[in-house]
Write a protein that holds these residues in place. Structure first.
Motif, PDB file in Angstrom:
ATOM      1  N   GLN A   1       2.611 -28.700 -29.747  1.00 49.86           N
ATOM      2  CA  GLN A   1       3.340 -27.659 -29.030  1.00 49.86           C
ATOM      3  C   GLN A   1       4.838 -27.748 -29.302  1.00 49.86           C
ATOM      4  N   GLY A   2       5.340 -28.976 -29.411  1.00 53.33           N
ATOM      5  CA  GLY A   2       6.762 -29.155 -29.692  1.00 53.33           C
ATOM      6  C   GLY A   2       7.127 -28.629 -31.064  1.00 53.33           C
ATOM      7  N   HIS A   3       6.246 -28.878 -32.023  1.00 53.28           N
ATOM      8  CA  HIS A   3       6.500 -28.397 -33.379  1.00 53.28           C
ATOM      9  C   HIS A   3       6.478 -26.877 -33.426  1.00 53.28           C
ATOM     10  N   GLN A   4       5.507 -26.275 -32.722  1.00 53.92           N
ATOM     11  CA  GLN A   4       5.415 -24.822 -32.680  1.00 53.92           C
ATOM     12  C   GLN A   4       6.655 -24.207 -32.036  1.00 53.92           C
ATOM     13  N   ALA A   5       7.146 -24.848 -30.974  1.00 56.91           N
ATOM     14  CA  ALA A   5       8.329 -24.336 -30.275  1.00 56.91           C
ATOM     15  C   ALA A   5       9.550 -24.346 -31.190  1.00 56.91           C
ATOM     16  N   LYS A   6       9.665 -25.360 -32.018  1.00 52.57           N
ATOM     17  CA  LYS A   6      10.796 -25.443 -32.945  1.00 52.57           C
ATOM     18  C   LYS A   6      10.729 -24.347 -34.007  1.00 52.57           C
ATOM     19  N   LEU A   7       9.513 -23.965 -34.353  1.00 54.19           N
ATOM     20  CA  LEU A   7       9.335 -22.958 -35.403  1.00 54.19           C
ATOM     21  C   LEU A   7       9.458 -21.528 -34.879  1.00 54.19           C
ATOM     22  N   ALA A   8       9.262 -21.356 -33.577  1.00 51.15           N
ATOM     23  CA  ALA A   8       9.238 -20.013 -32.995  1.00 51.15           C
ATOM     24  C   ALA A   8      10.459 -19.165 -33.361  1.00 51.15           C
ATOM     25  N   PRO A   9      11.695 -19.694 -33.270  1.00 48.10           N
ATOM     26  CA  PRO A   9      12.859 -18.854 -33.612  1.00 48.10           C
ATOM     27  C   PRO A   9      12.836 -18.370 -35.062  1.00 48.10           C
ATOM     28  N   TYR A  10      12.359 -19.214 -35.960  1.00 50.15           N
ATOM     29  CA  TYR A  10      12.310 -18.832 -37.378  1.00 50.15           C
ATOM     30  C   TYR A  10      11.257 -17.743 -37.605  1.00 50.15           C
ATOM     31  N   VAL A  11      10.125 -17.878 -36.900  1.00 47.45           N
ATOM     32  CA  VAL A  11       9.075 -16.865 -37.014  1.00 47.45           C
ATOM     33  C   VAL A  11       9.572 -15.534 -36.469  1.00 47.45           C
ATOM     34  N   MET A  12      10.192 -15.561 -35.309  1.00 47.78           N
ATOM     35  CA  MET A  12      10.680 -14.328 -34.688  1.00 47.78           C
ATOM     36  C   MET A  12      11.763 -13.673 -35.547  1.00 47.78           C
ATOM     37  N   ALA A  13      12.610 -14.494 -36.161  1.00 50.58           N
ATOM     38  CA  ALA A  13      13.662 -13.955 -37.020  1.00 50.58           C
ATOM     39  C   ALA A  13      13.054 -13.259 -38.240  1.00 50.58           C
ATOM     40  N   ALA A  14      12.025 -13.860 -38.803  1.00 52.15           N
ATOM     41  CA  ALA A  14      11.369 -13.269 -39.967  1.00 52.15           C
ATOM     42  C   ALA A  14      10.687 -11.959 -39.602  1.00 52.15           C
ATOM     43  N   LEU A  15      10.038 -11.939 -38.428  1.00 51.47           N
ATOM     44  CA  LEU A  15       9.379 -10.715 -37.981  1.00 51.47           C
ATOM     45  C   LEU A  15      10.404  -9.621 -37.705  1.00 51.47           C
ATOM     46  N   TYR A  16      11.543 -10.001 -37.162  1.00 49.33           N
ATOM     47  CA  TYR A  16      12.615  -9.039 -36.880  1.00 49.33           C
ATOM     48  C   TYR A  16      13.145  -8.412 -38.168  1.00 49.33           C
ATOM     49  N   LYS A  17      13.157  -9.210 -39.243  1.00 46.62           N
ATOM     50  CA  LYS A  17      13.643  -8.715 -40.531  1.00 46.62           C
ATOM     51  C   LYS A  17      12.619  -7.838 -41.243  1.00 46.62           C
ATOM     52  N   GLY A  18      11.421  -7.740 -40.687  1.00 50.67           N
ATOM     53  CA  GLY A  18      10.423  -6.851 -41.266  1.00 50.67           C
ATOM     54  C   GLY A  18       9.321  -7.511 -42.053  1.00 50.67           C
ATOM     55  N   VAL A  19       9.250  -8.852 -42.038  1.00 49.38           N
ATOM     56  CA  VAL A  19       8.146  -9.533 -42.717  1.00 49.38           C
ATOM     57  C   VAL A  19       6.837  -9.049 -42.104  1.00 49.38           C
ATOM     58  N   SER A  20       5.897  -8.622 -42.946  1.00 48.96           N
ATOM     59  CA  SER A  20       4.703  -7.968 -42.404  1.00 48.96           C
ATOM     60  C   SER A  20       3.378  -8.493 -42.950  1.00 48.96           C
ATOM     61  N   THR A  21       3.409  -9.586 -43.708  1.00 49.91           N
ATOM     62  CA  THR A  21       2.158 -10.170 -44.201  1.00 49.91           C
ATOM     63  C   THR A  21       2.196 -11.682 -43.999  1.00 49.91           C
ATOM     64  N   LEU A  22       1.017 -12.292 -43.947  1.00 47.21           N
ATOM     65  CA  LEU A  22       0.919 -13.743 -43.774  1.00 47.21           C
ATOM     66  C   LEU A  22       1.592 -14.479 -44.934  1.00 47.21           C
ATOM     67  N   GLN A  23       1.374 -13.987 -46.157  1.00 48.85           N
ATOM     68  CA  GLN A  23       1.970 -14.650 -47.325  1.00 48.85           C
ATOM     69  C   GLN A  23       3.488 -14.550 -47.286  1.00 48.85           C
ATOM     70  N   ALA A  24       3.999 -13.386 -46.891  1.00 47.55           N
ATOM     71  CA  ALA A  24       5.452 -13.210 -46.828  1.00 47.55           C
ATOM     72  C   ALA A  24       6.070 -14.137 -45.789  1.00 47.55           C
ATOM     73  N   LEU A  25       5.393 -14.301 -44.659  1.00 46.12           N
ATOM     74  CA  LEU A  25       5.905 -15.203 -43.627  1.00 46.12           C
ATOM     75  C   LEU A  25       5.830 -16.650 -44.105  1.00 46.12           C
ATOM     76  N   ALA A  26       4.760 -16.991 -44.804  1.00 40.93           N
ATOM     77  CA  ALA A  26       4.635 -18.338 -45.378  1.00 40.93           C
ATOM     78  C   ALA A  26       5.779 -18.605 -46.349  1.00 40.93           C
ATOM     79  N   ASP A  27       6.073 -17.619 -47.186  1.00 41.46           N
ATOM     80  CA  ASP A  27       7.170 -17.762 -48.158  1.00 41.46           C
ATOM     81  C   ASP A  27       8.507 -17.939 -47.444  1.00 41.46           C
TER      82      ASP A  27
END
Length: 244
Positions: free
Chosen positions: A184-210
């Motif tokens: 859970q701690g690791h996921q919490a640390k990653l959450a801001p990066y995931v949200m930032a990527a989604l905000y920028k328009g990343v729309s596929t699993l591969q794109a988010l992985a990249d």
């Protein structure tokens, strides 16, 4: 890392498929022997050893020892594996790894990149043959069971029960990892990066992985991101891609 005059420093990599093999050393010692023999003949100095207990179907860049191994590889040292199938039986995996690091195979130390591609293709074909033979054998067993063979019925039922137990154990382990404080701690640390990527328009699993890999962010197991691991992360964070 000690440097031996006149010798080339290398990193040894070993892989076994099951936990039992890893704990017993079954397979590891044979791989180590191959590497040591080749090192002696070729003038290689093994400065580090790394062992993974994972299926060969998992890409090398996603294996647990990848981050630790990468530290050694940052010095420009080549990887040495006993046989090419210890790295992977996938031509794609081999090709991807070739773009990132130099590696050698103890059982064919003089092989160049072209030859390694050929051997990788043969290893992949062997895996496909093994898979097909297994499917054929299981199909024949099911036919005998359907025709009334009591022994075959018992084998089919036992295999089915084992598959259910294995699937349940895998699901429980995944749930434990996700719900653990560390997970859970690791996921919490990653959450801001995931949200930032989604905000920028990343729309596929591969794109988010990249996007995560580009920022040198690792999975909880220390590997690089793939569509599968990204999907698990998104489910844990309860987030989805924006609708177009």
């Amino acid at each position: 890392m000690d440097v031996v005059a006149g010798m080339v420093n290398v990193v040894a990599y070993y892989r076994v498929s099951t936990k039992g093999q890893g704990e017993s050393g079954l397979g590891i010692e044979a791989q180590r022997t191959y590497v040591q023999m080749a090192a002696k003949q070729q003038g290689w100095n093994v400065v580090a050893e790394y062992t993974d207990t994972v299926s060969g179907t998992i890409a090398p860049v996603e294996r647990p020892e990848r981050p630790e191994c990468r530290k050694a590889l940052s010095h420009g040292l080549p990887i040495v594996a006993a046989k090419i199938d210890r790295i992977s039986r996938s031509v794609l995996h081999i090709a991807q790894l070739m773009e990132k690091v130099d590696f050698k195979i103890a059982t064919m130390p003089m092989a160049d990149r072209f030859q390694l591609h050929l051997y990788a293709a043969l290893a992949e074909q062997e895996r496909q043959f093994i898979s097909q033979r297994t499917k054929d054998a299981l199909g024949a067993l099911q036919e005998r069971a359907d025709s009334g063979c009591a022994v075959s019925k018992e084998k089919v039922n036992r295999r089915s029960d084992n598959l259910v137990l294995a699937r349940k154990a895998k699901q429980e382990k995944a749930a434990q990892n996700a719900s653990s404080p560390k997970g859970q701690g690791h996921q919490a640390k990653l959450a801001p990066y995931v949200m930032a990527a989604l905000y920028k328009g990343v729309s596929t699993l591969q794109a988010l992985a990249d996007a995560l890999n580009a920022q040198a962010l690792l999975t909880s197991r220390g590997g690089e991101w793939s569509p599968t691991t990204v999907r698990r992360l998104m489910l844990a964070l309860d987030v989805t891609f924006k609708k177009a």
